[in-house]
Design a protein around this motif. Sequence first.
Motif, PDB file in Angstrom:
ATOM      1  N   ALA A   1       0.859  -1.197   0.000  1.00 21.11           N
ATOM      2  CA  ALA A   1       0.000   0.000   0.000  1.00 21.11           C
ATOM      3  C   ALA A   1       0.889   1.239   0.000  1.00 21.11           C
ATOM      4  CB  ALA A   1      -0.895   0.006   1.228  1.00 21.11           C
ATOM      5  N   PRO A   2       0.632   2.211  -0.876  1.00 16.58           N
ATOM      6  CA  PRO A   2       1.450   3.429  -0.908  1.00 16.58           C
ATOM      7  C   PRO A   2       1.492   4.116   0.451  1.00 16.58           C
ATOM      8  CG  PRO A   2      -0.011   3.343  -2.808  1.00 16.58           C
ATOM      9  CD  PRO A   2      -0.437   2.239  -1.896  1.00 16.58           C
ATOM     10  N   THR A   3       2.641   4.658   0.797  1.00 19.89           N
ATOM     11  CA  THR A   3       2.843   5.221   2.127  1.00 19.89           C
ATOM     12  C   THR A   3       2.052   6.511   2.355  1.00 19.89           C
ATOM     13  OG1 THR A   3       4.827   6.337   1.308  1.00 19.89           O
ATOM     14  CG2 THR A   3       5.126   4.214   2.409  1.00 19.89           C
ATOM     15  N   VAL A   4       1.610   6.694   3.593  1.00 20.94           N
ATOM     16  CA  VAL A   4       0.953   7.925   4.044  1.00 20.94           C
ATOM     17  C   VAL A   4       1.374   8.173   5.493  1.00 20.94           C
ATOM     18  CG1 VAL A   4      -1.210   9.126   4.511  1.00 20.94           C
ATOM     19  CG2 VAL A   4      -1.062   7.566   2.555  1.00 20.94           C
ATOM     20  N   TYR A   5       1.797   9.403   5.782  1.00 21.96           N
ATOM     21  CA  TYR A   5       2.166   9.799   7.134  1.00 21.96           C
ATOM     22  C   TYR A   5       1.409  11.076   7.501  1.00 21.96           C
ATOM     23  CZ  TYR A   5       6.204   6.727   6.306  1.00 21.96           C
ATOM     24  OH  TYR A   5       7.017   5.661   6.002  1.00 21.96           O
ATOM     25  N   TYR A   6       1.183  11.264   8.806  1.00 19.89           N
ATOM     26  CA  TYR A   6       0.536  12.500   9.248  1.00 19.89           C
ATOM     27  C   TYR A   6       1.167  12.986  10.546  1.00 19.89           C
ATOM     28  CZ  TYR A   6      -2.253   9.483  12.361  1.00 19.89           C
ATOM     29  OH  TYR A   6      -2.660   8.577  13.304  1.00 19.89           O
ATOM     30  N   ARG A   7       0.998  14.285  10.795  1.00 20.64           N
ATOM     31  CA  ARG A   7       1.603  14.907  11.970  1.00 20.64           C
ATOM     32  C   ARG A   7       0.876  16.208  12.284  1.00 20.64           C
ATOM     33  NH1 ARG A   7       7.909  17.048  12.410  1.00 20.64           N
ATOM     34  NH2 ARG A   7       7.849  17.602  14.611  1.00 20.64           N
ATOM     35  N   ARG A   8       0.729  16.486  13.566  1.00 19.68           N
ATOM     36  CA  ARG A   8       0.212  17.780  14.008  1.00 19.68           C
ATOM     37  C   ARG A   8       1.360  18.775  14.023  1.00 19.68           C
ATOM     38  NH1 ARG A   8      -4.882  20.082  14.367  1.00 19.68           N
ATOM     39  NH2 ARG A   8      -5.008  21.546  16.088  1.00 19.68           N
ATOM     40  N   GLY A   9       1.120  19.976  13.502  1.00 20.87           N
ATOM     41  CA  GLY A   9       2.148  20.993  13.479  1.00 20.87           C
ATOM     42  C   GLY A   9       2.448  21.558  14.856  1.00 20.87           C
ATOM     43  N   PRO A  10       3.544  22.275  15.010  1.00 21.01           N
ATOM     44  CA  PRO A  10       3.889  22.878  16.306  1.00 21.01           C
ATOM     45  C   PRO A  10       2.839  23.897  16.737  1.00 21.01           C
ATOM     46  CG  PRO A  10       5.282  23.747  14.542  1.00 21.01           C
ATOM     47  CD  PRO A  10       4.517  22.599  13.954  1.00 21.01           C
ATOM     48  N   ASP A  11       2.607  23.963  18.055  1.00 19.89           N
ATOM     49  CA  ASP A  11       1.623  24.893  18.627  1.00 19.89           C
ATOM     50  C   ASP A  11       0.236  24.678  18.034  1.00 19.89           C
ATOM     51  OD1 ASP A  11       3.656  26.162  20.153  1.00 19.89           O
ATOM     52  OD2 ASP A  11       4.213  27.350  18.381  1.00 19.89           O
ATOM     53  N   ASP A  12      -0.081  23.397  17.734  1.00 18.99           N
ATOM     54  CA  ASP A  12      -1.383  23.046  17.149  1.00 18.99           C
ATOM     55  C   ASP A  12      -1.662  23.837  15.874  1.00 18.99           C
ATOM     56  OD1 ASP A  12      -1.988  21.115  19.020  1.00 18.99           O
ATOM     57  OD2 ASP A  12      -2.938  22.533  20.387  1.00 18.99           O
ATOM     58  N   LEU A  13      -0.615  24.068  15.100  1.00 18.73           N
ATOM     59  CA  LEU A  13      -0.742  24.857  13.884  1.00 18.73           C
ATOM     60  C   LEU A  13      -1.747  24.272  12.910  1.00 18.73           C
ATOM     61  CD1 LEU A  13       0.459  27.239  12.202  1.00 18.73           C
ATOM     62  CD2 LEU A  13       2.084  25.580  11.260  1.00 18.73           C
ATOM     63  N   GLY A  14      -1.712  22.958  12.712  1.00 18.47           N
ATOM     64  CA  GLY A  14      -2.589  22.299  11.761  1.00 18.47           C
ATOM     65  C   GLY A  14      -2.089  20.888  11.508  1.00 18.47           C
ATOM     66  N   TRP A  15      -2.706  20.224  10.538  1.00 20.15           N
ATOM     67  CA  TRP A  15      -2.354  18.848  10.208  1.00 20.15           C
ATOM     68  C   TRP A  15      -1.600  18.799   8.882  1.00 20.15           C
ATOM     69  CZ3 TRP A  15      -2.688  15.091  13.659  1.00 20.15           C
ATOM     70  CH2 TRP A  15      -3.586  15.221  14.712  1.00 20.15           C
ATOM     71  N   PHE A  16      -0.473  18.089   8.899  1.00 15.92           N
ATOM     72  CA  PHE A  16       0.307  17.832   7.701  1.00 15.92           C
ATOM     73  C   PHE A  16       0.155  16.346   7.353  1.00 15.92           C
ATOM     74  CE2 PHE A  16       2.216  21.414   9.836  1.00 15.92           C
ATOM     75  CZ  PHE A  16       2.555  22.292   8.812  1.00 15.92           C
ATOM     76  N   VAL A  17      -0.174  16.053   6.109  1.00 17.86           N
ATOM     77  CA  VAL A  17      -0.340  14.669   5.651  1.00 17.86           C
ATOM     78  C   VAL A  17       0.460  14.507   4.362  1.00 17.86           C
ATOM     79  CG1 VAL A  17      -1.979  12.823   5.178  1.00 17.86           C
ATOM     80  CG2 VAL A  17      -2.698  14.759   6.581  1.00 17.86           C
TER      81      VAL A  17
END
Length: 263
Positions: free
Chosen positions: A206-222
């Motif tokens: 399955a093609p890779t997918v990663y996610y993370r919350r930005g610093p200071d709850d900035l937003g979501w990076f996927v």
Amino acid sequence: MCRWAAYIGAPIFMDGLVTSPGHSLVHQSRAASECKTALNGDGVGVAWYGERAEPGLYRDVYPAWSDPNLKALCTTVKSHAFMAHVRASTGSATSRNNCHPFACRRWSFMHNGQVGGFDRFRRLADMGVSDALYPHRRGATDSELLFLYAIEEGLERAPELAMIAAHARLEAMSRANGTTPHLRSSAAWMDGERLFVLRYSTDHIAPTVYYRRGPDDLGWFVVSEPPELGQAGWTELPAGHLAAFSNAGVVLTPMSETVATAA
């Protein structure tokens, strides 16, 4: 395989994800580290949301590393929701209409993966789009069809279930008329308020997918790959799962559970 990145949260300049980091999407266009081919030079695109409901859209056939307009756009535009894509064609022509993201009404969509043997049944697959929606079929990719099928299946009222149904339709066609692997997919779609991501494969790749919350709850990076090599804090989306990102947080759901709940 293509590479992509998406963001939703407080407004940021798009270059912070697309062009500036050491392993940015532009860097991944010629040196990807987690896909079959390191080179993704068959086009580039960005969709972003601003003051209007419909997204802005930029796409071109230049490789991302040699597109000065992309860099200018990303260093100038600030957005609370955007997605970007670098393309490695799996068979369809290198043309602007085949570049991701695709947009229709308030929705934007991008995809990494393949539908096995799609060229064998592309005409049949095209016939699955209604006359009302077919004017939006501007390219020749299986990815664009996934998007249009999802709209037909009710993307507005049930964004996750509709996308699963769209994948199921193309998977069934591949099993009947195509080849293995029947379907590999990492897909992202958004409406400017919510970001949805799906990771799925009919085999073990399955093609890779990663996610993370930005610093200071900035937003979501996927992302397909983290924008800095070796950077800690990224969570891998399990295969066979959906993720829904919004200001309220992230909700992960197995695809099978989503279908069972709807039934």
